[in-house]
Scaffold this motif. Structure first.
Motif, PDB file in Angstrom:
ATOM      1  N   GLY A 136       0.806  -1.224   0.000  1.00  0.00           N
ATOM      2  CA  GLY A 136       0.000   0.000   0.000  1.00  0.00           C
ATOM      3  C   GLY A 136       0.834   1.266   0.000  1.00  0.00           C
ATOM      4  O   GLY A 136       0.663   2.142  -0.854  1.00  0.00           O
ATOM      5  N   ILE A 137       1.776   1.404   0.959  1.00  0.00           N
ATOM      6  CA  ILE A 137       2.553   2.665   1.045  1.00  0.00           C
ATOM      7  C   ILE A 137       3.522   2.771  -0.116  1.00  0.00           C
ATOM      8  O   ILE A 137       3.865   3.882  -0.547  1.00  0.00           O
ATOM      9  N   THR A 138       3.983   1.628  -0.672  1.00  0.00           N
ATOM     10  CA  THR A 138       4.895   1.669  -1.818  1.00  0.00           C
ATOM     11  C   THR A 138       4.182   2.248  -3.039  1.00  0.00           C
ATOM     12  O   THR A 138       4.739   3.077  -3.774  1.00  0.00           O
ATOM     13  N   MET A 139       2.923   1.784  -3.270  1.00  0.00           N
ATOM     14  CA  MET A 139       2.139   2.302  -4.403  1.00  0.00           C
ATOM     15  C   MET A 139       1.866   3.803  -4.252  1.00  0.00           C
ATOM     16  O   MET A 139       1.961   4.569  -5.220  1.00  0.00           O
ATOM     17  N   ALA A 140       1.501   4.206  -3.031  1.00  0.00           N
ATOM     18  CA  ALA A 140       1.211   5.625  -2.771  1.00  0.00           C
ATOM     19  C   ALA A 140       2.452   6.483  -3.017  1.00  0.00           C
ATOM     20  O   ALA A 140       2.380   7.561  -3.626  1.00  0.00           O
ATOM     21  N   THR A 141       3.618   5.991  -2.573  1.00  0.00           N
ATOM     22  CA  THR A 141       4.880   6.741  -2.769  1.00  0.00           C
ATOM     23  C   THR A 141       5.192   6.868  -4.260  1.00  0.00           C
ATOM     24  O   THR A 141       5.575   7.956  -4.740  1.00  0.00           O
ATOM     25  N   ALA A 142       5.046   5.759  -5.009  1.00  0.00           N
ATOM     26  CA  ALA A 142       5.323   5.791  -6.450  1.00  0.00           C
ATOM     27  C   ALA A 142       4.363   6.736  -7.168  1.00  0.00           C
ATOM     28  O   ALA A 142       4.761   7.456  -8.103  1.00  0.00           O
ATOM     29  N   LEU A 143       3.077   6.743  -6.719  1.00  0.00           N
ATOM     30  CA  LEU A 143       2.077   7.644  -7.319  1.00  0.00           C
ATOM     31  C   LEU A 143       2.446   9.120  -7.094  1.00  0.00           C
ATOM     32  O   LEU A 143       2.440   9.936  -8.023  1.00  0.00           O
TER      33      LEU A 143
END
Length: 772
Positions: free
Chosen positions: A679-686
């Motif tokens: 979850g936090i990895t996707m948010a950071t990449a976004l």
């Protein structure tokens, strides 16, 4: 009564005998008074009075001990025998009744009244005579004691009274009964009584005959069986089977007596052996019974090996066989310490959970060696039939016990170390659920009376030390998982892998390939290169295969004479194993925009997961690729919603979702990926892709995200940290609530990594993104 007459005559008391009128009989006389009476009779008119004693044992009877009614008899002949007794031939003449006793010193004398019989010749008397003769004929047919000639002689008698006396004399009656016939004076009454006696005797003889026939039949059957058995023995002997079934039964009996089974089981074994002995060898059930008896004999019921309860010795052996794995070793040592104090602790049920190749199976074998117990292993991978655990009922053809009982037989003791391998790979179908059958086995409170369908008798598994292994705890049913003590084994660090390869795997492969240390050598830096560039796994199985490959290629060079000594170094390892398969570390070479590194937990341990986001002009369409599961897709949507809600703070155009298409991709699309921890990895990449700020190349992250930006805890931190270390990352961002799990990570890895616990996505972005 008609004319009566009295006489005074010497008395001869009879013992166990009775004389009827007209009856001729030989008597042996030995008593002094009786001999004197006979001598007196021979001097007089040869007449004597014979009457029977009431008690046979009395030697010198008085008047009260002699029956009143007797027989006046004539002594026809007298002969002195060498032993002093006198044999006389007497003939009964007429009934008489003793009136009084006349005392005499030499012999007894009595005054008697002679009883005259009234002759009857009417129709009733004739009918009674005929009935008596018919009954007597039937009696002779049943009895073997009276000859048929006797019947012919009796049929000629015309007087009813005499007929009754003669027939009574030939019957096997007690003296009291015979005396009763003698005392009945009325002829018709006497015949009536005689017919009644004949009827009774006939019934008794009929029953005797039936019983005799039954006994004879049983004896014939026994003789027949004996004869057949002897024939069978002779046939078996001719065929070369010297002992046959009887010898086999004797052997089994001996084995049952010599086995360690409890008394109630021994009784059942003997009962089944008895059935087996009586059953024909060709019967299908015969082999089933024999198989059952042999299982009862071969199973250990009370045989127990003595534990080697020495902590130092156990620790030495465990360290010899395995490097690392501190938690498991500590748990085994705790068990031994408690056993040393109590001597009665039930066997623990440990579940070693971890990726393949980390040494779970070999560790169980080492535990058995360390504490001096027998070791048995069964694999449960792919088992889908409940009968594999509980056994088949003996009614089925080819029935046999379940794997647990088979394992106990193999172990030969009731306290082995029992390894249930791959417990997470059991299946279930219409044949039952084997994992549910294991619930009883893996419960210390229940397994002292484990019931196998084949054995049927309760079997004690409470002293067994069960160790199970699993790669993925998620596939083990909850109730079964609850019964086991879970010990997680994460993957090895690079340092541990090098140590294991050098001290355990390489010596083993050298021995397997017939190589000596003087002929073949692998330098330490070559092992490091092997770990970094040729293997990427949590365990060491792949590394062992690569070392085996090196050994084979080296052996070929030595045998071909190309080299006398082979040395593998970091420079020449490529010549043997080809180009490196993996580049060392998965960390990016430079900071990237729209690409973040996540940490994932897989069944093979931990892994790094690169998440890429690209934006293109469009209408706000979101695309997800890379074979993602539902949970992963939901995480992506949650991350996007959070970014939209905070667009201004992140320096992003608030209207981006109307004019920008977003594509989220997770590389290695062939591998299915799922779980909330990205979850936090996707948010950071976004945020990185939309704001243009780069993500730091040395940062890996893991954590679940909520719509409000909160970071929730995840599992498998130890495995994820090992993968991050392997990938060359330096910083790990993790949920604040997982801070306590950092202690589980090996010290060598902990020292090389920086851990940043966070509660909110804002903190993640602060540490992960470059610039303000």
């Amino acid at each position: 009564m008609e004319k009566q007459k009295t006489r005074i005559l010497p008395l001869l008391p009879l013992r166990g005998l009775l004389v009827y009128p007209t009856m001729v009989l030989h008597l042996d006389v030995g008593r002094e008074k009786s001999v004197q009476a006979l001598e007196q009779v021979m001097l007089d008119d040869q007449h004597i009075f014979l009457s029977t004693q009431k008690e046979v044992a009395v030697e010198d009877p008085t008047g009260e001990q002699i029956y009143e009614i007797g027989t006046l008899s004539k002594v026809n002949q007298m002969l002195k025998l060498p032993n002093g007794t006198i044999r006389v031939l007497v003939e009964g003449v007429q009934r008489g009744k003793i009136l009084r006793y006349i005392d005499g010193e030499e012999y007894l004398a009595v005054e008697i009244e002679l009883i005259e019989e009234e002759q009857q010749s009417d129709i009733e008397a004739q009918a009674l005579m005929r009935t008596a003769l018919q009954q007597f004929e039937q009696y002779i047919n049943l009895s073997k004691k009276v000859t048929p000639e006797t019947l012919a002689s009796v049929q000629d008698i015309e007087e009813p009274g005499r007929l009754a006396d003669v027939i009574a004399s030939h019957l096997s009656l007690k003296i009291k009964e015979k005396q009763k016939v003698l005392e009945i004076i009325d002829v018709k009454d006497r015949l009536h009584h005689l017919i009644s006696l004949l009827n009774n005797e006939k019934e008794v003889l009929g029953l005797e005959k039936k019983i005799g026939q039954r006994v004879k039949k049983a004896m014939e059957q026994t003789q027949k069986e004996y004869y057949l058995r002897e024939q069978m023995k002779a046939i078996q002997k001719e065929l070369g089977d010297k002992e046959g079934k009887s010898g086999e039964v004797a052997t089994l009996k001996e084995k049952i007596e010599g086995s360690d089974m409890p008394e109630h089981v021994r009784e059942i074994a003997f009962k089944e052996l008895d059935r087996y002995e009586k059953m024909p060898g060709s019967s299908a059930e015969s082999s089933v019974i024999r198989n059952y008896i042999e299982w009862l004999i071969n199973l250990p019921w009370t045989t127990e090996t003595e534990d080697r309860l020495d902590l130092n010795h156990t620790e030495t052996i465990l360290n010899e066989d395995h490097y690392g794995l501190e938690k498991v070793k500590e748990r085994v040592l705790e068990y031994i310490a408690v056993q040393q104090l109590t001597k009665s602790l039930k066997g623990p049920i440990l579940c070693l959970a971890g990726p393949p190749g980390v040494g779970k199976t070999s560790l169980a074998r080492s535990v058995a060696r360390a504490i001096g117990r027998n070791f048995v292993r069964i694999s449960l991978g792919g088992v889908r039939d409940e009968a594999e655990i509980r056994g088949h009922r003996r009614t089925y053809v080819g029935a046999m016990p379940g794997r647990l009982i088979q394992g106990m037989k193999k172990a030969g003791s009731i306290n082995p170390v029992f390894l249930l391998d791959e417990i997470d790979k059991m299946a279930n179908d219409f044949r039952g659920d084997p994992s549910s059958a294991l619930l009883e086995v893996l419960d210390p409170e229940q397994n002292n009376t484990f019931s196998d369908h084949f054995i049927e008798e309760p079997y004690d598994l409470s002293k067994v030390m069960f160790i199970t292994t699993a790669n993925n705890l998620a596939t083990i049913p909850g109730p079964l998982l609850d019964r086991m003590e879970i010990i997680s084994i994460a993957g090895y660090t690079e340092v541990e892998k090098v140590h294991i390869a050098k001290n355990h795997l390489l010596p083993k492969q050298l021995k397997a390939h017939g190589l000596k240390k003087s002929q073949f050598q692998v330098k330490d830096e070559a092992i490091v290169t092997l770990a970094r560039q040729y293997t990427r796994e949590a365990g060491v199985r792949s590394m062992e295969r690569q070392l085996a490959s090196l050994c084979r290629k080296g052996a070929k060079q030595l045998v071909a004479g190309e080299k006398k000594r082979v040395t593998i170094t970091a420079k020449n390892i490529e010549d043997y194993l080809g180009k490196p398969r993996f580049r060392y570390g998965q960390a990016e070479m430079e900071d990237q925009v729209g690409a973040a590194t996540g940490l994932a937990y897989t069944t093979a341990g931990g892994d790094t997961l690169s998440i890429e986001v690209s934006t293109t002009p469009g209408k706000g369409k979101l695309s997800l690729t890379g074979k993602l599961g539902d949970v992963m897709k939901e995480s992506a949507h949650a991350a996007l919603s959070y970014v939209r809600s905070r667009a201004k703070e992140f320096g992003i155009d608030p209207q981006f979702y109307e004019k920008t298409d977003i594509h989220i991709h997770v590389p290695e699309g062939a591998t299915p990926k799922d779980g909330p921890s990205a979850g936090i990895t996707m948010a950071t990449a976004l945020v990185s892709a939309l704001s243009g700020r780069a993500v730091r190349k040395d940062v890996g992250m893991t954590g679940e995200i909520t719509l409000r930006g909160r970071v929730l805890p995840i599992g498998g931190l130890k495995e994820k940290s090992l993968s991050a270390h392997r990938a060359g990352l330096q910083t790990i961002i993790l949920p604040k609530e997982n801070e306590k799990d950092i202690e589980d990570i090996p010290e060598s890895v902990r020292n090389d990594l920086t851990f940043i616990p966070v509660n909110h996505l804002d903190e993640v972005l602060k540490h992960a993104l470059v610039g303000e």
